[in-house]
Design a protein around this motif. Sequence first.
Motif, PDB file in Angstrom:
ATOM      1  N   VAL A  94      40.263  44.973  40.784  1.00 44.79           N
ATOM      2  CA  VAL A  94      40.334  44.520  42.179  1.00 44.79           C
ATOM      3  C   VAL A  94      39.630  45.531  43.059  1.00 44.79           C
ATOM      4  CG1 VAL A  94      41.887  44.128  44.105  1.00 44.79           C
ATOM      5  CG2 VAL A  94      42.457  43.213  41.871  1.00 44.79           C
TER       6      VAL A  94
ATOM      7  N   TYR B  70      39.440  46.388  46.783  1.00 39.28           N
ATOM      8  CA  TYR B  70      40.028  46.106  48.084  1.00 39.28           C
ATOM      9  C   TYR B  70      39.011  46.231  49.209  1.00 39.28           C
ATOM     10  CZ  TYR B  70      44.582  46.097  45.829  1.00 39.28           C
ATOM     11  OH  TYR B  70      45.646  45.788  45.023  1.00 39.28           O
TER      12      TYR B  70
ATOM     13  N   LEU C 208      37.866  43.053  50.932  1.00 36.24           N
ATOM     14  CA  LEU C 208      38.694  42.500  52.000  1.00 36.24           C
ATOM     15  C   LEU C 208      38.444  43.243  53.306  1.00 36.24           C
ATOM     16  CD1 LEU C 208      40.906  40.480  52.683  1.00 36.24           C
ATOM     17  CD2 LEU C 208      42.606  42.172  52.038  1.00 36.24           C
TER      18      LEU C 208
ATOM     19  N   LYS D 250      47.576  41.354  49.709  1.00 32.86           N
ATOM     20  CA  LYS D 250      47.007  40.685  48.538  1.00 32.86           C
ATOM     21  C   LYS D 250      47.952  39.674  47.873  1.00 32.86           C
ATOM     22  CE  LYS D 250      44.323  41.316  44.364  1.00 32.86           C
ATOM     23  NZ  LYS D 250      45.163  40.599  43.421  1.00 32.86           N
TER      24      LYS D 250
ATOM     25  N   MET E   8      47.703  36.418  49.459  1.00 33.00           N
ATOM     26  CA  MET E   8      46.428  35.733  49.226  1.00 33.00           C
ATOM     27  C   MET E   8      46.294  35.279  47.779  1.00 33.00           C
ATOM     28  SD  MET E   8      44.141  38.329  51.471  1.00 33.00           S
ATOM     29  CE  MET E   8      42.734  37.327  51.781  1.00 33.00           C
ATOM     30  N   ASP E   9      47.189  35.742  46.917  1.00 37.40           N
ATOM     31  CA  ASP E   9      47.172  35.348  45.514  1.00 37.40           C
ATOM     32  C   ASP E   9      48.124  34.204  45.225  1.00 37.40           C
ATOM     33  OD1 ASP E   9      46.713  38.578  43.863  1.00 37.40           O
ATOM     34  OD2 ASP E   9      45.316  37.042  44.553  1.00 37.40           O
ATOM     35  N   GLU E  10      48.763  33.696  46.255  1.00 31.28           N
ATOM     36  CA  GLU E  10      49.772  32.659  46.057  1.00 31.28           C
ATOM     37  C   GLU E  10      49.155  31.491  45.329  1.00 31.28           C
ATOM     38  OE1 GLU E  10      51.844  32.314  49.817  1.00 31.28           O
ATOM     39  OE2 GLU E  10      52.814  30.552  49.015  1.00 31.28           O
TER      40      GLU E  10
END
Lengths: 253, 386
Positions: A44, A46, A49, A185, A188-190
Motif C-alpha cells: 500500500v 499511502y 491518497l 483506509k 475506503m476498503d469497505e
Amino acid sequence: MRTVTAAFEGCVLLYGSLMLLMYAVLTLLSLRNVLIFKRKNRYVDYNKLLKSPLAPGISIIAPAYNEGLTILSNVRSLLTLSYPKFEVVIINDGSTDDTLEKLISEFSLVPVDFAYHERIKTQPVKRIFKSVDMAYDKLLVIDKVNGKSKADASNAGINAAAYDYFLGTDVDCIIEKDTLLRLIKPFMDEELGKIREVGLTFSDGNYRTPSEKNIQVIATGATLRLANSCEVDEGVIVRARPPRQILPRFQEM
Amino acid sequence: MPHLFSLLMSSRFLPGNFGSASPIIKFAVAAIAFSAIAIFLAYFAMLRMRYRTYRLSKKNARLNDIIDAHLLEHVFTMDEEGEDVSGAIAPDHVHAVLYNRLFQKRSSKQVLVDRLIFYKKNISGRMGDQITELFLLLDLDKFCVRKLEARSVEKVIQGLNEVTEMQVPVSDTLLLLLTNSRNRDVRAAARRAYIKLSNNEPFKFFDIATEHLLVWDQVELFSVISSTPGLAIPNFARWIIYSPNKGVVSFCLRLIVHFNQLAAIQSVIKLLNTRDHELRSEAINALGKLKAEQAEDKLIRIYESQPRSCQVEILKALGRISSGRHLDFLKHEFMHSSSFDIRKLAAKSLIDNEWKAEEMIKDLLNGVNGESQLILKHCMNPLIKF
C-alpha cells in the motif's frame, strides 16, 4: 470450613484459568489479524491518497481544558498532518487559564458569524473563531461553557464539523504525520460484497441497490503509546524511546 | 514426557510438602510452569525472528552498496554542470559486474530488483530510461513476469507491482485474466498494471469487471491514470451508459470530471433517470463540476422528488454552475426549507451566484434576522470555507 476454603480456592483457580485462556485466545486471534494486515498492506502506498482529489474530508476534533502550557505546539502538530483535506476543530471547554488567549494571539484568530447548528445538545457556545492568516485556514476554535465532560466538548466540535468523518483526539496527544491516511483506509476498503440487499431488486435497472449494510466500517482506531522519554520538537516526535523510569515502563508494557 | 512429569510432581524434586498438596495447587504449579515455558519459547521465537531480520537487513545493505557503487560509477554520470553524460550501458560490463555469482541467488536478485525500482521511482528522464535498460539487460523482466503465474498470491502481487513500476511488457491476456481475480489485492494490482502496460485499450478491463471497484482501488487507479504520460484517454461516457458495474460507473463519473469531458454531459444527464440514488447524487455532483448549464432545468424539475442526498447535490450544482437563472428557487429554499443544511447550501449557492444576485442578497441581509441572517453571514465570510 475446609470445604469452604477448597471451594474458594477452586473458584479463584477457575477464574484465573478462564482469564488466561481468554487472553491466549485473544493473542492468537490478534496474531492472525496482524499477519493478515501486514500482508495486505505491504504494497500500500499511502502517498497516492495524499495527492488524490478522491480523499474524503476529515474533521479533527480536540477538546481543550486548561492546556495553556502545551496548546500551541500541539495545535501546530495537528495542523501539519499529512492529508489533503482536513480541518482542526479545537474546543475551548471553559478553560480558566490563558488557553484561549494564547490561541487567539498565536494564530491570529478573530470571532466570526458562524452558522452553528446544534444537532447534538451541548452547553452553550459563546464564540467561534477563525484565523485571518491563510496559513491557518484549516483551524476552527470554539469557545463554550464548560460542560463538565469531554463528551460535551466533543459534541460541540461534531456540531461545527464540516466533514462527514471525524477524528476524536485529546489536544495533548501527538499524532503521527500519516495517521489520517492510515485511519481512513478501512473506510475506503469497505467491501460491497458484505452488503445485504433488502427488498426488491429493480428488474428494469442493471444495478444492485444496497438497501442495508450488513457489515459496515463505523470506526477505526490506532495504538496509543506513552510519550515519556521521547524527544519532541515543536509538537513532532523526532525520536521515540521507551520510558526510562520503572513505573511508566511497566505501564507501557 | 509423562514419566518426567510425574517425577517432577513427586515430593523428592519439589520443596516442602508439594507432593501432599491439593490437586488445585498441583494444577496451578503445573500451569505456572507451562506458562513460563511458553513465554520463554515465545520470547525466543521473537528474538530469533528479529535476529534473522537484522542479518537480512545487513546483507541487503551490503548488496545495495555494491549496486549503488556500480550505478553511480557507470550509469549515473554527470559533468561539472550537473548534465547527464552517461553513455549506453555496455552489456559485457553489466554482466561482469552485476550478473556475477553474487546476484545469481533468488534473494539477491530480489534485492537488485527492489533497488532498481527504488531508483526508477525517484529518477526521471534519460537516467530513468537507463535504469529500465539495465533492468532488461539483466533479464530481470523475465524474473518478475514469472511471478505472475506463481501459486502464492503474494508473489503474484509482487510481480504485478514490479512490472508496473518498471513498465515491463506483459501479455494483455494474462493481465486481463488477473483483473478479475477473486483475490481483491491481485485484482487491484492487475488493474493498475493493465492501465500502465496495455498498448491497445488500457481501459478494457472496465468491460469485464464484475467485482465492485472499491474507493481505495479508485484512488490507486486514479493515481496511475493521471501520472502515466501519453495514456490514450477514451470517452468514459461509454461505460456510464453500458456498464452494469456500479463501481465502474461511479469511477468513470469522476474521470469525466477530472478530464473535463464536456462531450459526456448528455450521458451523465441520462444517468439522472437511474433508480439508484447514490449513483444519481454522484451524477448530479459531476454535472455541477462540469458546469453543465443544460442540466439545470432538469435538476430543478426533479428536486422535489429526490432524497436528501440528491437535493443537497442539486443545490451545490446550482452554485457551481452559477448561471444566475434560478435565483428565486434558491431564495425559496433558503427562506422556507425546514432543514438547516438545505438552507445553508441554498444560501451558499446564492452567494456563488452573487454576480447576478447582488441586490437580492442585500435585500435578504436587511430583511431577515436571527438564524437566517447568521447563515447568510456565514456563507459570505471568506474566512469560512465550508
